[in-house]
Enzyme design. Structure first.
Site, PDB file in Angstrom:
ATOM      1  N   LYS A 219     -18.055  42.209  36.097  1.00 27.91           N
ATOM      2  CA  LYS A 219     -17.792  43.141  34.991  1.00 27.91           C
ATOM      3  C   LYS A 219     -18.248  42.568  33.659  1.00 27.91           C
ATOM      4  CE  LYS A 219     -14.867  46.452  36.958  1.00 27.91           C
ATOM      5  NZ  LYS A 219     -13.544  46.980  37.201  1.00 27.91           N
ATOM      6  N   ARG A 253     -11.285  43.317  44.751  1.00 33.88           N
ATOM      7  CA  ARG A 253     -12.443  44.199  45.001  1.00 33.88           C
ATOM      8  C   ARG A 253     -13.685  43.494  44.466  1.00 33.88           C
ATOM      9  NH1 ARG A 253     -15.382  48.043  42.206  1.00 33.88           N
ATOM     10  NH2 ARG A 253     -16.007  49.884  43.392  1.00 33.88           N
TER      11      ARG A 253
END
Ligand code: HH2
Length: 277
Positions: A219, A253
């Site tokens: 991210k 995840r």
């Protein structure tokens, strides 16, 4: 125990959820797996690397992403879902749309992962009477504008209140507590400072003892902390993942399943991994 469709998952070690994107525009690996053969090969590789669950998505929710139609989203997901359901691992579908949730459950999905926490009209009804595991994620705003100067008075408190409210709505519709996992939604309407507050405050988010799922892999917060582009964020992602596990995250995840399994194996052998709360 996490009740997840055909499976009951013990959460005595952190579980690794491998990301399968079928979108042409996902932020990290967009375009690489946007045909069925490539997505299937990728999904199979993640299982071979030791993924405990797969998460199949057909709509990119990256900041600024354009929406897709329900039909397009389902056409991307369906063939991968149908194949993956025969592989003996729980299969999750990452969607915000009740129509796609219903179709995915009919096709055998074990879990629905909704980045807006089942807020769309009809979403709770679409999933309530199934056996599927449900991931309730917090997102402030909509993907097209969520990163434009997000503001919170107290990000951990706001996210916790949201998770409590969504958990209450699902429980009122008859969803057993064992079917619910909670996710603070790193990067979804949050600055770097907000993301770090949430990472540090993770234990406060385990509402009613529900397991916490985190998505930190590749991210932009990792990019902001390391100065690295999206393809060079593995080391930073592993560090963030371990920080989350140390604070109680039970499902991670990730894009890089093999590296994540290695990092967790070493971390756990060192005896520092899993909180027992
Ligand atoms: N992040 C993305 C998508 N789905 N679901 C959960 N539960 N938690 C997350 O943090 C999360 C998520 C990121 O969005 P996308 O742009 O689709 O990228 P990718 O799927 O490659 O992570």
């Amino acid at each position: 125990m996490f009740h997840c469709g055909r499976f009951e998952l013990a959460l005595d070690r952190p579980l690794v959820m491998g990301i399968v994107n079928t979108t042409p525009d996902s932020f990290s690996d967009g375009g690489r797996y946007d045909n069925v053969e490539a997505a299937l090969a990728h999904a199979r590789r993640l299982v071979a690397e030791g993924a405990d669950l797969l998460d199949i998505g057909g709509e990119s929710t990256r900041p600024g992403a354009a929406p897709v139609t329900v039909a397009d989203e389902w056409q991307r997901i369906a063939p991968v879902l149908e194949a993956a359901c025969a592989w003996g691992v729980p299969v999750s579908v990452d969607t915000r749309r009740p129509e796609v949730m219903r179709a995915a459950l009919d096709a055998g999905a074990d879990m629905i992962n909704d980045v807006e926490g089942f807020r769309a009209p009809g979403a709770v009804d679409a999933v309530a009477r199934s056996r599927a595991g449900l991931c309730v994620m917090h997102m402030q705003g909509e993907p097209d504008a969520m990163q434009q100067a997000p503001v919170y008075e107290n990000v951990v408190g706001t996210v916790r209140d949201f998770l409590v409210a969504r958990m209450t709505a699902l429980r009122a519709a008859g969803v057993a507590r064992e079917r619910i996992v909670l996710d603070p939604g790193f990067g979804f309407g949050k600055t770097l400072a907000h993301n770090l507050d949430l990472l540090r405050g993770l234990p406060a988010l385990a509402v009613e003892g529900a397991p916490i799922l985190v998505g930190l892999s590749r991210k932009s917060m990792i990019g902001q902390l390391t100065g690295k582009g999206v393809d060079d964020r593995l080391s930073g992602s592993l560090a963030a993942m371990l920080a989350a596990v140390a604070r109680g995250a039970r499902i991670v995840r990730v894009h890089d399943v093999a590296a994540t399994r290695d990092a967790l194996a070493v971390w756990q052998a060192a005896g520092v991994a899993v909180r027992e709360d």
